[in-house]
Design an enzyme around this catalytic site. Structure first.
Site, PDB file in Angstrom:
ATOM      1  N   SER A  98       3.983   2.131   8.479  1.00 50.22           N
ATOM      2  CA  SER A  98       3.728   1.209   7.375  1.00 50.22           C
ATOM      3  C   SER A  98       5.021   0.964   6.613  1.00 50.22           C
ATOM      4  O   SER A  98       5.685   1.912   6.188  1.00 50.22           O
ATOM      5  CB  SER A  98       2.678   1.793   6.428  1.00 50.22           C
ATOM      6  OG  SER A  98       1.406   1.804   7.024  1.00 50.22           O
TER       7      SER A  98
ATOM      8  N   ASP B 142       1.246  -7.777   2.255  1.00 51.25           N
ATOM      9  CA  ASP B 142       1.351  -6.334   2.022  1.00 51.25           C
ATOM     10  C   ASP B 142       2.807  -5.903   1.859  1.00 51.25           C
ATOM     11  O   ASP B 142       3.415  -5.335   2.765  1.00 51.25           O
ATOM     12  CB  ASP B 142       0.694  -5.584   3.188  1.00 51.25           C
ATOM     13  CG  ASP B 142       0.396  -4.126   2.854  1.00 51.25           C
ATOM     14  OD1 ASP B 142       0.922  -3.640   1.844  1.00 51.25           O
ATOM     15  OD2 ASP B 142      -0.352  -3.494   3.604  1.00 51.25           O
TER      16      ASP B 142
ATOM     17  N   HIS C  37       0.822  -1.219   0.000  1.00 54.97           N
ATOM     18  CA  HIS C  37       0.000   0.000   0.000  1.00 54.97           C
ATOM     19  C   HIS C  37       0.853   1.264   0.000  1.00 54.97           C
ATOM     20  O   HIS C  37       0.381   2.323  -0.401  1.00 54.97           O
ATOM     21  CB  HIS C  37      -1.010  -0.006   1.154  1.00 54.97           C
ATOM     22  CG  HIS C  37      -0.464   0.250   2.517  1.00 54.97           C
ATOM     23  ND1 HIS C  37      -0.186  -0.753   3.439  1.00 54.97           N
ATOM     24  CD2 HIS C  37      -0.177   1.413   3.158  1.00 54.97           C
ATOM     25  CE1 HIS C  37       0.246  -0.223   4.558  1.00 54.97           C
ATOM     26  NE2 HIS C  37       0.267   1.088   4.416  1.00 54.97           N
TER      27      HIS C  37
END
Length: 695
Positions: A627, A219, A83
Site C-alpha cells: 500500500s 487513495d 489509508h
C-alpha cells in the site's frame, strides 16, 4: 489466420514473461532484467538499485513499518496512500477541524503538521550474509539450537558492519531460513502531514468497493520528511529542514495504456507461496471462516453506531477500516483459492516433487517431509484456530479486552524489580490514554456482546458498568501506588477479573501448544523449501514477502473474473458520478468535485479522450505493505500509486495466478488533479518535476 495465431502467441508469451514474484532489488541483473525489458522496461538493474549512485531505491521509504511511500520532490515531499496516513489524519481531526470529512492542505511549510511516532525508513544497501549466518549450523541441531546459533551469528555480523552512526542494521531470513540478507537503513522520525483529500475522495467506496474492481478511490495522502541541518535523521524540531533526497521520482503527465510496463517498488508484508496443499486447505476451510465470522459480528455493531453519530464516526474511522480490511480480504482469498483450483494444483506440484525425489534417489533424505507436514497440520489446526480466535477477540477487535491483555503484562512486571515495573506502568499509561482518547463505552460493549460468544458462553457484559477502564481518570488511578497496591486494585476490577482467566489459559496452555506445533511445522517447511530448490531446480523461485524492499513488475492489463465478463484496466471520474449517492458515507461526492466534473475542468490531467482517469489495473504481484508503493513506468517515472488488489486475486498471498491476480493503482493524474484543481494546492504541483516521457 496463421499470422494472427503467431501474433497472439507472441503477445501471450510477452504478457506471461515471469508474471508474479517479489524480487530482491540487489539481485535483478540477468534473468529479471531480461524479463522486465521483454515487458517493455527501459530500465537497467542499476537504475533500480545501486549502492554507489543515486537509483530508484533511494526514493522508496518504508512508511511507519506497515506501508510504502515515495519521495516526489527535491524537498522531501512524500506520497503514500490515504489509508496509510489515515490514523495521522484522524489524530489531527476534531469536530471543529474535521480533516477526515473536509480534507487538509497545508498552505505553507509552517502549517505542515508533525506526527508523534511516525517514521519513514530507507534502505542504504543490501548484502547477502547467508554463509556467515549459517556458520556452525548442522543438520543434527534442534530447531532451538539452530535459532540460537543463527541469532548469535547475526548479532556478530551486525556489530561488525560498517555504517554511519545514524544508520541501523537488520538481518532477515529468506526462503524459510535457507538464505539471509543484511539491510543497512536510515530512519527519519520527523514526518509531517502536508495534504489529504476528504474521505469522500480518499476512501470513496469504503467497504463496499474495498478489494474490488472497478475502483474510483483517490487513495493518497501527502507528507514531508524533515531532517537536521546536516540532512540527517533527527527527532522533531522546529529547526529541522525539508529533507534533500538522494533520488526523487519525476511524475509523468502522459498516463498509461493497456500493455504498458509497470514496476511496483515497495515493502510487501507477508506471503506464503510455498505452503503445502494441506496448509492452504486448513487456512481457507477452517481458519479464515472463523476469523471472518468474528470480524463480521464486530463490524455490524461499529458500522451501525458510526452512522448514528459524527463523533463516533471520527473516533472509530481508523479502527473500523482496520477491522474491515482483512475481513473482506479473507472472503476474497477463499473465493480466489476455490476459483483457481489452488489446492488441487498444489497437490499436483507435490506429486511432481515426489516423483523427482524417486528419480534422483533422494527419498530417504526428503521423502518424509510431505507426509509429516500432513500429520503436523492436522494436529495444528485446532490450536491454530483457538489461538486466532483469542487474538481476534482479546487483542484486535475489542478495546477493553485488549487493555486487560496488556494489564496482565503489567501485573507480571510487578513481580520483578521496581524499575521494570515503573517502565511497564509508564508504557501502560500511554496505551490507556491512546485507547480511551477515541473510545465509546456503548460501542465497545456492543462489540463485546457480539464477539465473545465465539470464544465462551460466559458473556458478562455487566463488567462495563463495574470497571475503571472505560474512563481515563479512573483507569489511571488504578495504576497509582506501589506494585502491590496496583496489583490488588487490578484484581478487584470487574473487567480484569473477567479477562484474566482466559488470558492465563492463553499463556499457559494455548500459546505453548501453538509454538511447539508451529516450530515443528516451520522446521519441516524449511526442509521442504531446500528440497524443492534442489530437486526441482529449473523453477524460478522468489522469496516470500517479509517486509523487506522488493520489486515486482508487470503490465497494465484488464482481466476476466468469470464467464462472459471482462474488466477494462482503467476507470474514470464518470464512474465516480455513476456511483454517487447524496449523503451516503461510502458514495457521497463533494460538491466541488461535482462542479469540476460538470464543467469538465480537468486541466492538463485528462486522458487523450478527454476523460479523467482515476484508477488502473496491473499484473504486479503485491500484498499488504505494498500500500502506497509507486507504480513506475518504463523510464522510471511515477504513473500511479498502488493501494489494493482485486477481490478474486487476494489469494495471491498463497497462489499467484496471472489470469486473475491484479493490483489496483490510483492514476497519478487523478492525484495531481485533486491537488491542483480540487484543493488549489498549486505550491505542491510546482514542487514536483512533471514530465512527458511519451512525447
Amino acid at each position: 489466420m496463421k499470422l494472427f495465431k503467431i501474433l497472439l502467441l507472441f503477445l501471450t508469451l510477452q504478457v506471461s514473461a515471469q508474471q508474479g514474484g517479489m524480487w530482491i532489488p540487489s539481485l535483478l541483473q540477468g534473468m529479471n532484467e531480461d524479463d522486465m525489458q521483454s515487458l517493455g522496461s527501459k530500465l537497467s538493474a542499476d537504475d533500480i538499485y545501486d549502492v554507489n549512485h543515486s537509483s530508484l531505491k533511494d526514493a522508496i521509504g518504508h512508511f511507519n513499518g506497515g506501508c510504502t511511500s515515495e519521495v516526489i520532490s527535491k524537498q522531501g515531499l512524500l506520497l503514500t496512500n490515504h489509508h496509510c496516513g489515515y490514523s495521522q489524519i484522524q489524530s489531527h481531526s476534531s469536530l471543529e477541524n474535521d480533516y477526515l470529512k473536509d480534507g487538509f492542505w497545508a498552505k505553507s511549510f509552517d502549517e505542515e503538521l508533525p506526527n508523534n511516532g511516525l517514521y519513514v525508513e530507507f534502505i542504504v544497501r543490501i548484502e547477502d550474509v547467508t554463509a556467515q549466518v549459517l556458520e556452525g549450523v548442522t543438520k543434527d541441531m534442534t530447531a532451538k539450537e539452530k535459532q540460537a546459533k543463527t541469532d548469535g551469528n547475526s548479532n556478530r555480523i551486525q556489530a561488525a558492519t560498517k555504517k554511519e552512526d545514524w544508520q541501523n542494521t537488520k538481518i532477515k531470513s529468506f526462503f524459510k531460513g535457507n538464505q539471509y540478507f543484511l539491510f543497512v537503513t536510515e530512519r527519519f522520525n520527523d514526518i509531517r502531514l502536508v495534504g489529504a483529500p476528504p474521505t469522500s475522495i480518499g476512501k470513496f467506496g469504503s467497504d463496499t468497493d474495498n478489494w474490488v474492481w472497478p475502483r474510483h478511490t483517490g487513495d493518497f495522502s501527502i507528507f514531508r520528511i524533515y531532517a537536521d541541518k546536516n540532512n540527517r535523521p533527527a527527532e522533531y524540531s522546529k529547526d529541522n529542514k525539508p529533507y534533500k533526497p538522494k533520488h526523487f521520482l519525476p511524475v509523468s503527465l502522459d498516463g498509461i495504456s493497456e500493455g504498458d510496463f509497470t514496476l511496483v517498488f515497495g515493502f510487501p508484508g507477508t506471503t506464503e507461496e510455498y505452503l503445502p496443499a494441506v496448509a492452504i486447505k486448513e487456512i481457507t476451510e477452517q481458519l479464515n471462516p472463523s476469523n471472518i465470522a468474528i470480524r463480521e459480528a464486530a463490524l455490524k455493531v461499529i458500522d451501525a453506531k458510526m452512522k448514528e453519530s459524527d463523533e463516533i464516526r471520527i473516533q472509530y474511522a481508523s479502527k473500523q477500516a482496520r477491522i474491515a480490511n482483512y475481513w473482506k480480504k479473507w472472503i476474497g482469498e477463499n473465493t480466489g483459492i476455490k476459483k483457481s483450483n489452488a489446492i488441487a494444483k498444489k497437490k499436483a506440484e507435490e506429486v511432481t516433487f515426489t516423483e523427482a525425489l524417486k528419480a534422483k534417489k533422494l527419498e530417504e533424505e526428503y521423502g518424509h517431509i510431505l507426509p509429516d507436514l500432513e500429520t503436523q497440520y492436522n494436529a495444528f489446526a485446532p490450536v491454530d484456530i483457538k489461538r486466532n480466535n483469542f487474538v481476534e477477540i482479546f487483542i484486535r477487535t475489542n478495546e477493553l479486552m485488549s487493555m486487560m491483555f496488556r494489564l496482565t503484562q503489567l501485573e507480571a512486571a510487578a513481580s520483578k524489580d521496581e524499575a521494570t515495573f515503573n517502565k511497564a506502568k509508564e508504557a501502560m499509561q500511554g496505551r490507556i490514554k491512546s485507547t480511551l482518547k477515541d473510545f465509546n463505552t456503548q460501542v465497545d460493549k456492543g462489540v463485546f456482546k457480539a464477539i465473545m460468544p465465539f470464544y465462551t458462553k460466559n458473556v458478562n457484559a455487566s463488567i462495563y458498568d463495574n470497571t475503571a477502564f472505560t474512563n481515563l481518570d479512573s483507569a489511571l488511578a488504578v495504576l497509582e501506588g506501589t506494585p502491590i497496591e496496583v496489583v490488588e486494585k487490578l484484581n478487584k476490577d470487574a473487567a480484569y477479573a473477567f479477562a484474566k482467566p482466559f488470558i492465563e489459559d492463553f499463556y499457559t496452555t494455548i500459546e505453548p501448544d501453538f509454538q511447539e506445533k508451529n516450530s515443528a511445522i516451520n522446521a519441516l517447511e524449511t526442509q521442504y523449501m531446500k528440497a524443492l530448490m534442489e530437486v526441482v531446480p529449473n523453477e524460478r523461485y522468489y522469496p516470500d514477502a517479509n517486509s523487506t524492499l522488493r520489486v515486482t513488475y508487470g503490465q497494465v492489463r484488464g482481466y476476466e473474473p468469470r464467464d462472459a465478463v471482462y474488466y477494462n484496466p482503467v476507470s474514470y471520474l464518470d464512474g465516480v458520478m455513476e456511483k454517487y449517492v447524496p449523503g451516503d458515507y461510502e458514495f457521497d461526492v463533494p460538491q466541488k468535485l461535482q462542479d469540476l466534473y460538470t464543467s469538465k475542468d480537468y486541466g492538463r490531467y485528462a486522458d487523450a479522450n478527454g476523460k479523467l482517469p482515476v484508477c488502473f489495473l496491473g499484473t504486479n504481484h503485491t500484498t499488504g505493505g505494498n500500500s502506497g508503493s509507486p507504480a513506475i513506468d518504463a523510464e522510471g517515472n511515477l504513473v500511479g500509486l498502488n493501494f489494493d488488489r482485486v477481490w478474486e486475486g487476494t489469494m495471491s498471498d498463497m497462489n499467484y495466478d496471472p489470469e486473475i491476480c491484479r493490483n489496483i493503482m490510483v492514476d497519478v493524474r487523478y492525484v495531481l488533479f485533486i491537488i491542483d484543481k480540487y484543493a488549489g494546492a498549486e505550491r505542491l504541483i510546482k514542487e514536483m518535476k512533471l514530465v512527458h516521457p511519451k512525447k
